[in-house]
Design a protein around this motif. Structure first.
Motif, PDB file in Angstrom:
ATOM      1  N   ASP A 101       0.827  -1.212   0.000  1.00  0.00           N
ATOM      2  CA  ASP A 101       0.000   0.000   0.000  1.00  0.00           C
ATOM      3  C   ASP A 101       0.863   1.264   0.000  1.00  0.00           C
ATOM      4  OD1 ASP A 101      -2.341  -1.359  -0.169  1.00  0.00           O
ATOM      5  OD2 ASP A 101      -2.799  -1.299   1.964  1.00  0.00           O
ATOM      6  N   GLN A 102       1.974   1.216   0.748  1.00  0.00           N
ATOM      7  CA  GLN A 102       2.853   2.393   0.755  1.00  0.00           C
ATOM      8  C   GLN A 102       3.423   2.645  -0.634  1.00  0.00           C
ATOM      9  OE1 GLN A 102       5.699   2.557   3.938  1.00  0.00           O
ATOM     10  NE2 GLN A 102       4.244   1.669   5.389  1.00  0.00           N
ATOM     11  N   GLN A 103       3.838   1.541  -1.301  1.00  0.00           N
ATOM     12  CA  GLN A 103       4.381   1.711  -2.657  1.00  0.00           C
ATOM     13  C   GLN A 103       3.296   2.187  -3.621  1.00  0.00           C
ATOM     14  OE1 GLN A 103       6.990  -1.771  -3.850  1.00  0.00           O
ATOM     15  NE2 GLN A 103       6.367  -2.479  -1.829  1.00  0.00           N
ATOM     16  N   LEU A 104       2.093   1.595  -3.487  1.00  0.00           N
ATOM     17  CA  LEU A 104       0.980   2.012  -4.352  1.00  0.00           C
ATOM     18  C   LEU A 104       0.733   3.505  -4.198  1.00  0.00           C
ATOM     19  CD1 LEU A 104      -1.751  -0.786  -3.961  1.00  0.00           C
ATOM     20  CD2 LEU A 104      -0.625  -0.086  -6.081  1.00  0.00           C
ATOM     21  N   GLN A 105       0.702   3.948  -2.937  1.00  0.00           N
ATOM     22  CA  GLN A 105       0.403   5.354  -2.704  1.00  0.00           C
ATOM     23  C   GLN A 105       1.457   6.270  -3.317  1.00  0.00           C
ATOM     24  OE1 GLN A 105      -0.373   6.354   1.325  1.00  0.00           O
ATOM     25  NE2 GLN A 105      -0.740   8.513   0.858  1.00  0.00           N
ATOM     26  N   SER A 106       2.741   5.921  -3.153  1.00  0.00           N
ATOM     27  CA  SER A 106       3.727   6.854  -3.700  1.00  0.00           C
ATOM     28  C   SER A 106       3.683   6.825  -5.229  1.00  0.00           C
ATOM     29  CB  SER A 106       5.128   6.617  -3.132  1.00  0.00           C
ATOM     30  OG  SER A 106       5.570   5.355  -3.486  1.00  0.00           O
ATOM     31  N   LEU A 107       3.345   5.668  -5.809  1.00  0.00           N
ATOM     32  CA  LEU A 107       3.219   5.613  -7.269  1.00  0.00           C
ATOM     33  C   LEU A 107       2.009   6.408  -7.771  1.00  0.00           C
ATOM     34  CD1 LEU A 107       4.153   1.879  -7.858  1.00  0.00           C
ATOM     35  CD2 LEU A 107       5.377   3.852  -8.810  1.00  0.00           C
ATOM     36  N   ILE A 108       0.889   6.290  -7.063  1.00  0.00           N
ATOM     37  CA  ILE A 108      -0.307   7.036  -7.489  1.00  0.00           C
ATOM     38  C   ILE A 108      -0.025   8.541  -7.401  1.00  0.00           C
ATOM     39  CG2 ILE A 108      -2.705   7.593  -6.894  1.00  0.00           C
ATOM     40  CD1 ILE A 108      -3.050   4.625  -6.069  1.00  0.00           C
ATOM     41  N   SER A 109       0.615   8.970  -6.311  1.00  0.00           N
ATOM     42  CA  SER A 109       0.932  10.402  -6.164  1.00  0.00           C
ATOM     43  C   SER A 109       1.898  10.853  -7.255  1.00  0.00           C
ATOM     44  CB  SER A 109       1.528  10.678  -4.781  1.00  0.00           C
ATOM     45  OG  SER A 109       0.585  10.358  -3.779  1.00  0.00           O
ATOM     46  N   GLU A 110       2.878   9.993  -7.555  1.00  0.00           N
ATOM     47  CA  GLU A 110       3.839  10.346  -8.602  1.00  0.00           C
ATOM     48  C   GLU A 110       3.127  10.447  -9.958  1.00  0.00           C
ATOM     49  OE1 GLU A 110       7.197   7.652  -8.723  1.00  0.00           O
ATOM     50  OE2 GLU A 110       7.968   8.664 -10.522  1.00  0.00           O
ATOM     51  N   ARG A 111       2.216   9.522 -10.179  1.00  0.00           N
ATOM     52  CA  ARG A 111       1.435   9.547 -11.423  1.00  0.00           C
ATOM     53  C   ARG A 111       0.648  10.851 -11.526  1.00  0.00           C
ATOM     54  NH1 ARG A 111      -2.548   8.404 -14.921  1.00  0.00           N
ATOM     55  NH2 ARG A 111      -2.348   6.560 -16.238  1.00  0.00           N
ATOM     56  N   ALA A 112       0.045  11.256 -10.412  1.00  0.00           N
ATOM     57  CA  ALA A 112      -0.740  12.501 -10.408  1.00  0.00           C
ATOM     58  C   ALA A 112       0.175  13.701 -10.706  1.00  0.00           C
ATOM     59  CB  ALA A 112      -1.441  12.678  -9.066  1.00  0.00           C
ATOM     60  N   ARG A 113       1.421  13.660 -10.181  1.00  0.00           N
ATOM     61  CA  ARG A 113       2.352  14.766 -10.460  1.00  0.00           C
ATOM     62  C   ARG A 113       2.734  14.806 -11.933  1.00  0.00           C
ATOM     63  NH1 ARG A 113       4.093  13.815  -5.091  1.00  0.00           N
ATOM     64  NH2 ARG A 113       5.471  12.141  -5.729  1.00  0.00           N
ATOM     65  N   TRP A 114       2.968  13.652 -12.532  1.00  0.00           N
ATOM     66  CA  TRP A 114       3.292  13.623 -13.964  1.00  0.00           C
ATOM     67  C   TRP A 114       2.108  14.089 -14.807  1.00  0.00           C
ATOM     68  CZ3 TRP A 114       7.829  14.023 -15.921  1.00  0.00           C
ATOM     69  CH2 TRP A 114       8.932  13.520 -15.231  1.00  0.00           C
ATOM     70  N   ALA A 115       0.903  13.740 -14.344  1.00  0.00           N
ATOM     71  CA  ALA A 115      -0.286  14.203 -15.077  1.00  0.00           C
ATOM     72  C   ALA A 115      -0.359  15.741 -15.027  1.00  0.00           C
ATOM     73  CB  ALA A 115      -1.549  13.579 -14.495  1.00  0.00           C
ATOM     74  N   GLN A 116       0.026  16.320 -13.895  1.00  0.00           N
ATOM     75  CA  GLN A 116       0.089  17.786 -13.808  1.00  0.00           C
ATOM     76  C   GLN A 116       1.105  18.344 -14.797  1.00  0.00           C
ATOM     77  OE1 GLN A 116       1.082  18.546  -9.674  1.00  0.00           O
ATOM     78  NE2 GLN A 116      -1.030  19.167  -9.212  1.00  0.00           N
ATOM     79  N   GLN A 117       2.256  17.659 -14.899  1.00  0.00           N
ATOM     80  CA  GLN A 117       3.289  18.078 -15.848  1.00  0.00           C
ATOM     81  C   GLN A 117       2.745  18.126 -17.273  1.00  0.00           C
ATOM     82  OE1 GLN A 117       5.655  19.521 -13.898  1.00  0.00           O
ATOM     83  NE2 GLN A 117       7.058  18.778 -15.476  1.00  0.00           N
ATOM     84  N   VAL A 118       1.996  17.065 -17.614  1.00  0.00           N
ATOM     85  CA  VAL A 118       1.398  17.026 -18.946  1.00  0.00           C
ATOM     86  C   VAL A 118       0.516  18.249 -19.128  1.00  0.00           C
ATOM     87  CG1 VAL A 118      -0.222  15.784 -20.445  1.00  0.00           C
ATOM     88  CG2 VAL A 118       1.492  14.515 -19.145  1.00  0.00           C
ATOM     89  N   GLY A 119      -0.291  18.555 -18.103  1.00  0.00           N
ATOM     90  CA  GLY A 119      -1.169  19.716 -18.169  1.00  0.00           C
ATOM     91  C   GLY A 119      -0.374  20.995 -18.395  1.00  0.00           C
ATOM     92  N   ARG A 120       0.732  21.150 -17.631  1.00  0.00           N
ATOM     93  CA  ARG A 120       1.527  22.377 -17.761  1.00  0.00           C
ATOM     94  C   ARG A 120       2.184  22.483 -19.129  1.00  0.00           C
ATOM     95  NH1 ARG A 120       3.815  21.303 -12.536  1.00  0.00           N
ATOM     96  NH2 ARG A 120       2.314  22.064 -11.019  1.00  0.00           N
ATOM     97  N   ALA A 121       2.668  21.325 -19.632  1.00  0.00           N
ATOM     98  CA  ALA A 121       3.342  21.355 -20.928  1.00  0.00           C
ATOM     99  C   ALA A 121       2.395  21.810 -22.026  1.00  0.00           C
ATOM    100  CB  ALA A 121       3.903  19.974 -21.257  1.00  0.00           C
ATOM    101  N   LYS A 122       1.107  21.526 -21.798  1.00  0.00           N
ATOM    102  CA  LYS A 122       0.144  21.930 -22.817  1.00  0.00           C
ATOM    103  C   LYS A 122      -0.208  23.403 -22.724  1.00  0.00           C
ATOM    104  CE  LYS A 122      -1.904  17.424 -23.576  1.00  0.00           C
ATOM    105  NZ  LYS A 122      -3.100  16.619 -23.492  1.00  0.00           N
TER     106      LYS A 122
END
Lengths: 367, 367
Positions: free
Chosen positions: A24-45
């Motif tokens: 669960d700890q690994q899942l959580q840090s991966l989900i949060s990291e995924r959300a941060r990359w999704a923000q990056q995609v948003g900013r790049a656009k």
């Protein structure tokens, strides 16, 4: 094999829980990291305004196909796809949740289709009619709409097809909900059944079976199949037509099933929008073709598809309402409008048709 | 700061998508591994029959509190908790999905509470009344039930409390749904509002505000707040009372909000079941105390709680229906029935009361 002792059991339980905690700890840090990359995609656009500008159905379809390809259990594909849809839905909603118009009220099949496609972080916008869904998408009040287009028991839903004749909506996706109907009752015995409760649509989907197997039973339409199962539980001489989940939920026995007249009882929905998205790698294209009223016209239109090896999945004719042309054909074919073969076929179709409109190219429905 | 060039943007997009792909692969293998360990837990417990025997609300609460403690964004706590609930729901449903009875129909607040607590892999069993929810749980047709118990605008829901007087149901959890009411319309101007649409309950929750601010406006009850927002969009002199999401969804402007008479407008639900689960570390205990009809009786009953430093969260008196005792008190206190202090206090309460029944000890509601 010897039974595990209670100490062994306790050790297994303790280990399993520790492993799950660490997962669960690994899942959580991966989900949060995924959300941060999704923000990056948003900013790049760049500074875009609407959630719809971050949404890439072709990309989601690729991600989910990858999930299915890699899956070797124990969770079934549909369950894993559901979880990934929810994760993508959460990540996307960071910018601003998508607004999805659908044929209300809430709690219907259409809403199930919305949630299956867009997850629970999207806003659902229940509307009063299929027409209203098209209007709200056109006006930009909804990013996408979800409308039923086909019920394998009853064919195409004409209202939806006709809306494409008067609207500029595009098709951005398809969603399939599969439903098997069963007859269920307290006793599980066919001979006990005097009355059958179900939603009118379900009664219609099973009418051939009912005519043969329960010609004298009274058919009572109710507001939902869940309500039907509830009624059947109260009276031993009653039965309900409903999905098998309802039998488990309401403690009924399956008398017979599947009993729908068409064995592949799927309701298909279209996701409508305002643009056509790029290729996902496994796509379908919907065409609206108006044909001149002369002998062989349809044949001439379909010939280029056959010649370019493009398979046709569906065809449905509708009166075109224009007076000028007698028919419009809704044609679903395999492939994306950006495919070379499809482009060539479309070019060759045009002289034979009065009009060829590409309604959309979109990923084939996932489980 | 210079604007990123389009090449830079493309590079960022490509990198973000590659990272997300790699994250998704790791997420998938972790989710599958989690599901395998959940199977191990099931096997270690031996050949049990019902899903309910695999379900540990105290353990779920601990997992979710851990998720909140570790969260440093970007997803909000509620969204992460939602995703983990869905993952746990999928893993649990491998054995057999939980069956959850609730006050139907589908699409209501009660179903939202079911999904918030049990995720979408559980079976929802919509029932016709609160009484029926208690009956189905008692009969084992539902593993758990979810019933509304408190609306901060309107106080305790008496029907639910009274059911505990005649039923052996235990309390296994609580769920809170927070709702803020807003007045919204097309123009966003209070002076334009001649009619206010909303669900009867929402109208009641805002009646003081309406009396002061819109004394002459017609109040029109409709079936849901979504329906109210839909009506308000059709007529400029109409407004709706609904959650702020409805304003975004229906393109309305907020005239005023929050306008509910009680600022903390939360609906609280109880999860009812047939047993009491172990400590989660942050628990609440509900007691049903029958008191002899003599002066100072309630005071004597509450004294041990105060002396042992146990805080009381709620108290509600109900006629006990037994004839023998004048009142029953529903008392919510902090802590778990396995806590030493609570045990001691309960022992000391007993001589002062006609009856002390522990309805349940359960994790305090999560966001």
């Amino acid at each position: 094999m010897s039974k595990p002792s209670s100490t062994d059991k306790q050790a297994t339980l303790t280990e399993a829980r520790q492993r799950i905690d660490s997962i669960d700890q690994q899942l959580q840090s991966l989900i949060s990291e995924r959300a941060r990359w999704a923000q990056q995609v948003g900013r790049a656009k760049g500074p875009l305004k609407a959630a719809v500008e971050y949404y890439r159905p072709e990309r989601e379809a690729q991600v989910l196909r990858g999930v299915i390809d890699r899956n070797d259990g124990p969770l079934p594909n549909a369950e894993l796809v559901r979880l990934f849809r929810e994760i993508m839905s959460s990540c996307l909603s960071q910018q601003q949740p998508l607004k999805i118009g659908f044929l209300g009220p809430e709690g219907t099949f259409s809403e199930q289709a919305v949630r299956k496609q867009f997850g629970h972080a999207a806003y659902g916008l229940p509307l009063g009619s299929i027409e209203e869904v098209f209007q709200e998408v056109a006006a930009g009040n909804a990013d996408f709409g979800v409308v039923p287009v086909e019920n394998s028991g009853q064919g195409m839903i004409q209202m939806t097809l006709d809306m494409f004749l008067v609207s500029k909506a595009t098709i951005c996706g398809e969603v399939e909900l599969r439903v098997h109907q069963n007859l269920m009752s307290l006793s599980g015995e066919l001979k006990d059944v005097k009355r059958v409760y179900s939603h009118p649509q379900s009664l219609q989907q099973c009418q051939a079976w009912l005519r043969v197997n329960l010609p004298n039973a009274e058919r009572i339409p109710v507001s939902s199949n869940a309500e039907a199962a509830r009624m059947a539980r109260l009276a031993p001489e009653s039965a309900a037509i409903a999905g098998d989940a309802a039998a488990r939920v309401y403690g009924l026995k399956i008398v017979a099933g599947p009993i729908e007249d068409r064995s592949d009882n799927t309701t298909r929905f279209l996701v409508i929008g305002r643009s056509i998205f790029p290729r996902s790698g496994n796509d379908r294209t919907s065409l609206l073709v108006s044909v001149r009223d002369k002998p062989g016209a349809l044949y001439d239109v379909l010939k280029p598809l056959a010649e370019h090896g493009i398979s046709m999945n569906r065809i449905e004719s509708r009166p075109a309402h224009t007076g000028k042309w007698q028919y419009a054909f809704f044609i679903d074919i395999s492939g994306h409008v950006d495919d070379e073969a499809l482009q060539a076929a479309l070019d060759e179709m045009k002289p034979a048709a009065a009009d060829v409109r590409v309604l959309g190219s979109y990923p084939v429905a996932l489980p």
